[in-house]
Design a protein around this motif. Structure first.
Motif, PDB file in Angstrom:
ATOM      1  N   ILE A 147      -6.650  24.326 -49.740  1.00  0.00           N
ATOM      2  CA  ILE A 147      -8.074  24.929 -49.655  1.00  0.00           C
ATOM      3  C   ILE A 147      -9.239  23.246 -49.369  1.00  0.00           C
ATOM      4  CG2 ILE A 147      -7.646  26.627 -51.451  1.00  0.00           C
ATOM      5  CD1 ILE A 147      -8.008  23.716 -53.052  1.00  0.00           C
ATOM      6  N   ALA A 148      -8.507  22.555 -49.020  1.00  0.00           N
ATOM      7  CA  ALA A 148      -9.679  21.014 -48.542  1.00  0.00           C
ATOM      8  C   ALA A 148      -8.787  20.122 -47.724  1.00  0.00           C
ATOM      9  CB  ALA A 148      -9.792  20.488 -49.580  1.00  0.00           C
ATOM     10  N   ALA A 149      -9.582  19.964 -46.946  1.00  0.00           N
ATOM     11  CA  ALA A 149      -9.280  19.003 -46.013  1.00  0.00           C
ATOM     12  C   ALA A 149      -9.516  17.514 -46.187  1.00  0.00           C
ATOM     13  CB  ALA A 149      -9.248  19.341 -44.308  1.00  0.00           C
ATOM     14  N   ILE A 150      -9.213  15.739 -46.282  1.00  0.00           N
ATOM     15  CA  ILE A 150      -9.357  14.774 -46.442  1.00  0.00           C
ATOM     16  C   ILE A 150      -9.412  14.033 -45.608  1.00  0.00           C
ATOM     17  CG2 ILE A 150      -9.339  13.136 -47.891  1.00  0.00           C
ATOM     18  CD1 ILE A 150      -8.578  15.351 -50.399  1.00  0.00           C
ATOM     19  N   ALA A 151     -10.720  13.318 -45.422  1.00  0.00           N
ATOM     20  CA  ALA A 151      -9.875  12.378 -44.762  1.00  0.00           C
ATOM     21  C   ALA A 151     -10.162  10.384 -44.829  1.00  0.00           C
ATOM     22  CB  ALA A 151     -11.063  12.178 -42.784  1.00  0.00           C
ATOM     23  N   LEU A 152      -9.913   9.688 -44.547  1.00  0.00           N
ATOM     24  CA  LEU A 152     -10.635   8.555 -44.620  1.00  0.00           C
ATOM     25  C   LEU A 152     -11.343   7.546 -43.865  1.00  0.00           C
ATOM     26  CD1 LEU A 152      -9.924   5.627 -46.627  1.00  0.00           C
ATOM     27  CD2 LEU A 152      -8.160   4.664 -45.142  1.00  0.00           C
ATOM     28  N   VAL A 160     -15.629  18.605 -38.998  1.00  0.00           N
ATOM     29  CA  VAL A 160     -16.678  19.349 -39.891  1.00  0.00           C
ATOM     30  C   VAL A 160     -16.474  20.878 -39.710  1.00  0.00           C
ATOM     31  CG1 VAL A 160     -18.707  19.748 -41.515  1.00  0.00           C
ATOM     32  CG2 VAL A 160     -18.030  17.112 -40.454  1.00  0.00           C
ATOM     33  N   GLU A 161     -17.194  21.661 -38.597  1.00  0.00           N
ATOM     34  CA  GLU A 161     -17.114  22.703 -38.297  1.00  0.00           C
ATOM     35  C   GLU A 161     -15.789  23.540 -38.349  1.00  0.00           C
ATOM     36  OE1 GLU A 161     -20.943  20.290 -37.238  1.00  0.00           O
ATOM     37  OE2 GLU A 161     -18.432  19.972 -36.499  1.00  0.00           O
ATOM     38  N   ALA A 162     -14.367  22.420 -37.233  1.00  0.00           N
ATOM     39  CA  ALA A 162     -13.683  23.249 -37.331  1.00  0.00           C
ATOM     40  C   ALA A 162     -12.745  23.873 -38.657  1.00  0.00           C
ATOM     41  CB  ALA A 162     -12.759  22.549 -36.719  1.00  0.00           C
ATOM     42  N   PHE A 163     -12.878  22.421 -40.016  1.00  0.00           N
ATOM     43  CA  PHE A 163     -12.437  22.802 -40.781  1.00  0.00           C
ATOM     44  C   PHE A 163     -13.068  24.017 -42.188  1.00  0.00           C
ATOM     45  CE2 PHE A 163     -10.976  18.478 -40.653  1.00  0.00           C
ATOM     46  CZ  PHE A 163      -9.357  19.014 -40.577  1.00  0.00           C
ATOM     47  N   ALA A 164     -14.350  24.058 -42.014  1.00  0.00           N
ATOM     48  CA  ALA A 164     -15.972  25.293 -42.585  1.00  0.00           C
ATOM     49  C   ALA A 164     -14.516  26.684 -41.686  1.00  0.00           C
ATOM     50  CB  ALA A 164     -16.807  25.026 -41.675  1.00  0.00           C
ATOM     51  N   ARG A 165     -14.523  26.455 -39.870  1.00  0.00           N
ATOM     52  CA  ARG A 165     -13.893  28.295 -39.630  1.00  0.00           C
ATOM     53  C   ARG A 165     -13.097  28.245 -40.396  1.00  0.00           C
ATOM     54  NH1 ARG A 165     -16.453  25.522 -35.027  1.00  0.00           N
ATOM     55  NH2 ARG A 165     -14.173  24.270 -34.109  1.00  0.00           N
ATOM     56  N   ALA A 166     -11.870  27.003 -40.875  1.00  0.00           N
ATOM     57  CA  ALA A 166     -10.727  27.442 -41.262  1.00  0.00           C
ATOM     58  C   ALA A 166     -10.069  27.453 -42.940  1.00  0.00           C
ATOM     59  CB  ALA A 166      -9.962  26.412 -40.810  1.00  0.00           C
ATOM     60  N   GLY A 167     -11.844  27.396 -43.177  1.00  0.00           N
ATOM     61  CA  GLY A 167     -12.187  27.848 -44.497  1.00  0.00           C
ATOM     62  C   GLY A 167     -10.920  26.732 -45.470  1.00  0.00           C
ATOM     63  N   LEU A 168     -11.868  25.763 -45.099  1.00  0.00           N
ATOM     64  CA  LEU A 168     -11.205  24.554 -45.549  1.00  0.00           C
ATOM     65  C   LEU A 168     -12.209  23.805 -46.221  1.00  0.00           C
ATOM     66  CD1 LEU A 168      -8.011  23.062 -43.828  1.00  0.00           C
ATOM     67  CD2 LEU A 168      -8.562  24.727 -46.183  1.00  0.00           C
ATOM     68  N   LYS A 169     -12.738  22.817 -47.443  1.00  0.00           N
ATOM     69  CA  LYS A 169     -13.805  22.031 -48.227  1.00  0.00           C
ATOM     70  C   LYS A 169     -13.393  21.131 -47.364  1.00  0.00           C
ATOM     71  CE  LYS A 169     -15.184  20.515 -52.077  1.00  0.00           C
ATOM     72  NZ  LYS A 169     -15.391  19.204 -53.297  1.00  0.00           N
ATOM     73  N   TYR A 170     -14.184  20.158 -46.298  1.00  0.00           N
ATOM     74  CA  TYR A 170     -13.933  18.843 -46.488  1.00  0.00           C
ATOM     75  C   TYR A 170     -14.518  18.150 -46.680  1.00  0.00           C
ATOM     76  CZ  TYR A 170     -13.074  15.499 -42.118  1.00  0.00           C
ATOM     77  OH  TYR A 170     -13.685  14.250 -41.367  1.00  0.00           O
ATOM     78  N   SER A 171     -13.775  16.532 -47.494  1.00  0.00           N
ATOM     79  CA  SER A 171     -14.180  15.639 -47.548  1.00  0.00           C
ATOM     80  C   SER A 171     -13.799  14.271 -46.774  1.00  0.00           C
ATOM     81  CB  SER A 171     -14.090  14.997 -49.204  1.00  0.00           C
ATOM     82  OG  SER A 171     -13.006  15.419 -50.017  1.00  0.00           O
ATOM     83  N   TRP A 172     -14.193  12.949 -47.531  1.00  0.00           N
ATOM     84  CA  TRP A 172     -13.896  12.366 -46.638  1.00  0.00           C
ATOM     85  C   TRP A 172     -14.838  10.241 -47.253  1.00  0.00           C
ATOM     86  CZ3 TRP A 172     -17.083  15.527 -43.925  1.00  0.00           C
ATOM     87  CH2 TRP A 172     -18.290  14.668 -44.230  1.00  0.00           C
TER      88      TRP A 172
END
Length: 190
Positions: A147-152, A160-172
């Motif tokens: 459901i999510a992607a997280i980066a340091l 940002v766009e790639a994760f949005a297309r994959a349906g993931l909430k992205y935070s860093w």
């Protein structure tokens, strides 16, 4: 996010992990700078701070397990596992191999992975999200609810766009621009 810890980790990343030179990133893109987070993550205080701050993002995302592609995700996953233990947070960790192991249990996912759990893909530095999305495909094939992607550190080059297309909430925790600005404000000595 805890501002004192965040400021301290930003200073460490700028001092220990930021380099300016021409090179090629894992995405295949050329760059004139590099943020080698492992140089900070393998310093005890750096691992402690990164673990605490990334755990905050994982908790906010409501995930039950985290992991990503070896080798980028390994030190940050380990740091988060130690932070989770200190904080009494029930979160599991794992990593995804680039290819299935040819001996032992012959797994592509190693660690405390469990199918069905809410999962975040993590990495130390993310540029386009390509290797993280490769890990997501393996996780989903193994039954994870990613459901999510997280980066340091987020480089701002398409993830940002790639994760949005994959349906993931992205935070860093940081953008690469923050690390660059910190380094410019406090150039390395010697």
């Amino acid at each position: 996010m805890r501002s004192e810890e965040r400021r301290e980790l930003l200073a460490m990343l700028a001092r220990e992990s930021y380099f300016e030179r021409q090179l090629t990133l894992s995405s295949g893109r050329a760059s004139d700078y590099y943020v080698d987070c492992k140089r900070t993550l393998y310093i005890p205080r750096g691992a402690y701070l990164a673990g605490e701050l990334v755990l905050e993002l994982a908790t906010a995302a409501g995930v039950e397990q985290i992991g990503g592609m070896a080798a980028g995700a390994l030190p940050v996953t380990d740091a988060v596992m130690a932070a989770a233990h200190r904080g009494g947070v029930g979160i599991r960790g794992f990593f995804v191999r680039k290819e299935t192991k040819q001996h032992g249990l012959q797994q592509i996912i190693e660690g405390a992975f469990k199918p069905g759990l809410k999962t975040a893909v993590i990495d130390d530095t993310i540029t386009t999200g390509g290797s993280s999305l490769q890990a997501v495909a393996a996780m989903r094939e193994a039954g994870a609810n990613v459901i999510a992607a997280i980066a340091l550190v987020e480089r701002g080059e398409g993830a940002v766009e790639a994760f949005a297309r994959a349906g993931l909430k992205y935070s860093w925790v940081f953008t690469a621009e923050e690390v660059r600005a910190e380094r410019a404000a406090h150039p390395a000595s010697g």
